[in-house]
Design an enzyme around this catalytic site. Structure first.
Site, PDB file in Angstrom:
ATOM      1  N   CYS A  29      -0.895   2.047   8.310  1.00 32.11           N
ATOM      2  CA  CYS A  29       0.143   1.155   7.795  1.00 32.11           C
ATOM      3  C   CYS A  29      -0.293  -0.306   7.910  1.00 32.11           C
ATOM      4  CB  CYS A  29       1.432   1.395   8.561  1.00 32.11           C
ATOM      5  SG  CYS A  29       2.740   0.292   8.089  1.00 32.11           S
TER       6      CYS A  29
ATOM      7  N   CYS B  48       6.092  -7.164   7.124  1.00 32.85           N
ATOM      8  CA  CYS B  48       7.237  -6.682   7.911  1.00 32.85           C
ATOM      9  C   CYS B  48       7.584  -7.740   8.952  1.00 32.85           C
ATOM     10  CB  CYS B  48       6.881  -5.371   8.603  1.00 32.85           C
ATOM     11  SG  CYS B  48       8.282  -4.608   9.463  1.00 32.85           S
TER      12      CYS B  48
ATOM     13  N   GLU C  47       0.809  -1.216   0.000  1.00 33.51           N
ATOM     14  CA  GLU C  47       0.000   0.000   0.000  1.00 33.51           C
ATOM     15  C   GLU C  47       0.844   1.269   0.000  1.00 33.51           C
ATOM     16  OE1 GLU C  47      -2.151  -1.097   3.501  1.00 33.51           O
ATOM     17  OE2 GLU C  47      -0.844   0.132   4.744  1.00 33.51           O
TER      18      GLU C  47
ATOM     19  N   CYS D 227       1.185  -1.642  15.322  1.00 35.60           N
ATOM     20  CA  CYS D 227       1.119  -1.457  13.864  1.00 35.60           C
ATOM     21  C   CYS D 227       0.492  -2.670  13.190  1.00 35.60           C
ATOM     22  CB  CYS D 227       2.538  -1.233  13.350  1.00 35.60           C
ATOM     23  SG  CYS D 227       2.690  -1.339  11.575  1.00 35.60           S
TER      24      CYS D 227
ATOM     25  N   CYS E 257       6.134  -4.649  15.562  1.00 32.28           N
ATOM     26  CA  CYS E 257       5.812  -3.544  16.482  1.00 32.28           C
ATOM     27  C   CYS E 257       4.353  -3.721  16.915  1.00 32.28           C
ATOM     28  CB  CYS E 257       5.999  -2.196  15.793  1.00 32.28           C
ATOM     29  SG  CYS E 257       7.678  -1.935  15.222  1.00 32.28           S
TER      30      CYS E 257
HETATM   31  S1  SF4 Z   1       5.946   0.163  12.484  1.00 30.81           S
HETATM   32 FE1  SF4 Z   1       5.055  -1.570  11.357  1.00 30.81          FE
HETATM   33  S2  SF4 Z   1       5.960  -1.479   9.314  1.00 30.81           S
HETATM   34 FE2  SF4 Z   1       7.197  -0.161  10.655  1.00 30.81          FE
HETATM   35  S3  SF4 Z   1       8.863  -1.498  11.398  1.00 30.81           S
HETATM   36 FE3  SF4 Z   1       7.221  -1.646  12.931  1.00 30.81          FE
HETATM   37  S4  SF4 Z   1       6.005  -3.416  12.281  1.00 30.81           S
HETATM   38 FE4  SF4 Z   1       7.274  -2.836  10.537  1.00 30.81          FE
END
Ligand code: SF4
Length: 362
Positions: free
Chosen positions: A341, A116, A96, A123, A120
């Site tokens: 995200c 990813c 995206e 997210c 995190c």
């Molecule tokens: S914020 Fe989301 S996209 Fe960015 S590094 Fe952490 S898990 Fe990955």
């Protein structure tokens, strides 16, 4: 390589490689430059459309190469004019990218990986697996498509690009760097490096590498806590890349590039919104010239975080400003769409709305 027909993606070749190849094919090397311009400067995705190239050469290229271009799959329009797009890649993966218009700028937020690996906790992308890295042309195409969208919808070209979409750009370092090279090249999009910001969750070794490579674009660190114990809880990457290691890497980076760094900080309710947290952040800021972007959070359904209250955020920002730190409070954009995200891509892929995440903030 194209997985279906095993042809090489022609955009994986450098200009020099293309020139050499053309010579071995018995073609003049300047033809390679023409083709290269079609591919990058003009974003031409069909050999048939390369009008100054002979029919024979076009047929030869068609026979041996493919162009793995990115397409818009779906677009969602927010009342605040933010446009969230899901893009489909040659292998049907979904990523995206977001177009974020403000009074001062037209920003493209692009992805660097499919999914990813960094998990995190706040997210949506962190709850997806990392499927693969994006190729340089796949990052580049997102910028081209968002630039076209910006011109079509708002009559203005892009002014800024942020690598803050899906993925950790520093874990796709070589391709991220090649994409920046193409975006800034005269025979690419010819945009100034200063208009580009690469955002990292904090990979100390790669931050040092950015310093060694003396990059001209901006670096942002998603910090969100200036205390290892707290940061470990929300960003597991901090366990191997402690604040001490990050500060050391950032100082190294700054000494090499003289680029100030931006720290992104989401103020979570009852997690990192107290004066003590602001004091720790201010202390971390003393390591090198920097500014802080305080980001409004859009809660996700299955993680226990909510946005701090307005008064807490203002008090937090005031404290930092009184310490002489440049501090901006960035409002969340596209709250009425899946502009977060990972959110849209997950929904597109699974056909459900099971994952929500922070809305984009630029
Ligand atoms: S914020 Fe989301 S996209 Fe960015 S590094 Fe952490 S898990 Fe990955």
């Amino acid at each position: 390589m194209d997985t279906k027909n095993c042809k090489t993606d022609i955009r994986s070749l450098s200009l020099e490689a293309l020139q050499q190849l053309f010579v071995t094919m018995g073609e003049k090397s300047f033809r390679a430059k023409q083709v290269y311009e079609w591919l990058w400067k003009k974003s031409c995705f069909s050999f048939d459309d390369m009008s100054n190239i002979s029919k024979e050469l076009r047929a030869k290229l068609q026979e041996n190469f493919t162009i793995n271009f990115v397409k818009i799959n779906n677009s969602q329009f927010s009342a605040d004019k933010t446009i969230k797009n899901s893009f489909i890649l040659y292998d049907n993966q979904i990523i995206e990218g977001v177009l974020i218009p403000t009074a001062e700028r037209m920003t493209a937020c692009v992805s660097s990986q499919v999914g990813c690996s960094l998990t995190c906790k706040f997210c949506a992308t962190g709850y997806m697996d990392r499927k693969r890295n994006l190729n340089p042309d796949e990052i580049y195409d997102q910028v081209v498509l968002l630039d076209q969208q910006s011109k079509q919808q708002y009559g203005q070209p892009l002014s800024n690009i942020v690598y803050m979409g899906m993925g950790e750009p520093l874990l796709n370092y070589a391709n991220m760097m090649k994409s920046v090279e193409r975006i800034t090249a005269e025979d690419g999009l010819n945009m100034a490096a200063k208009r580009i910001t690469v955002s990292t969750a904090g990979i100390a070794k790669m931050i040092k590498k950015l310093g060694d490579d003396n990059v001209r674009f901006n670096l942002a660190l998603s910090l969100h806590a200036a205390n290892d114990e707290k940061r470990n809880k929300i960003m597991p990457i901090n366990e191997q890349n402690t604040l001490k290691a990050l500060a050391e890497a950032l100082k190294y980076y700054y000494n090499k590039t003289k680029n100030p760094v931006t720290y992104e900080y989401i103020v979570f309710h009852h997690f990192n919104d107290e004066l003590q947290d602001a004091m720790e952040l201010a202390k971390f800021c003393r390591h090198l010239p920097c500014k802080v972007n305080i980001i409004e959070y859009n809660p996700i359904t299955f993680a226990d975080f909510t946005n701090a209250g307005e008064d807490k955020i203002e008090a937090f920002a005031d404290y930092l400003r009184r310490q002489g730190i440049i501090t901006n409070v960035r409002r969340s954009r596209g709250k009425d769409i899946d502009a977060a995200c990972g959110q849209l891509a997950v929904n597109e892929k699974k056909g459900s709305a099971e994952v929500e995440s922070q809305a984009v903030t630029v």
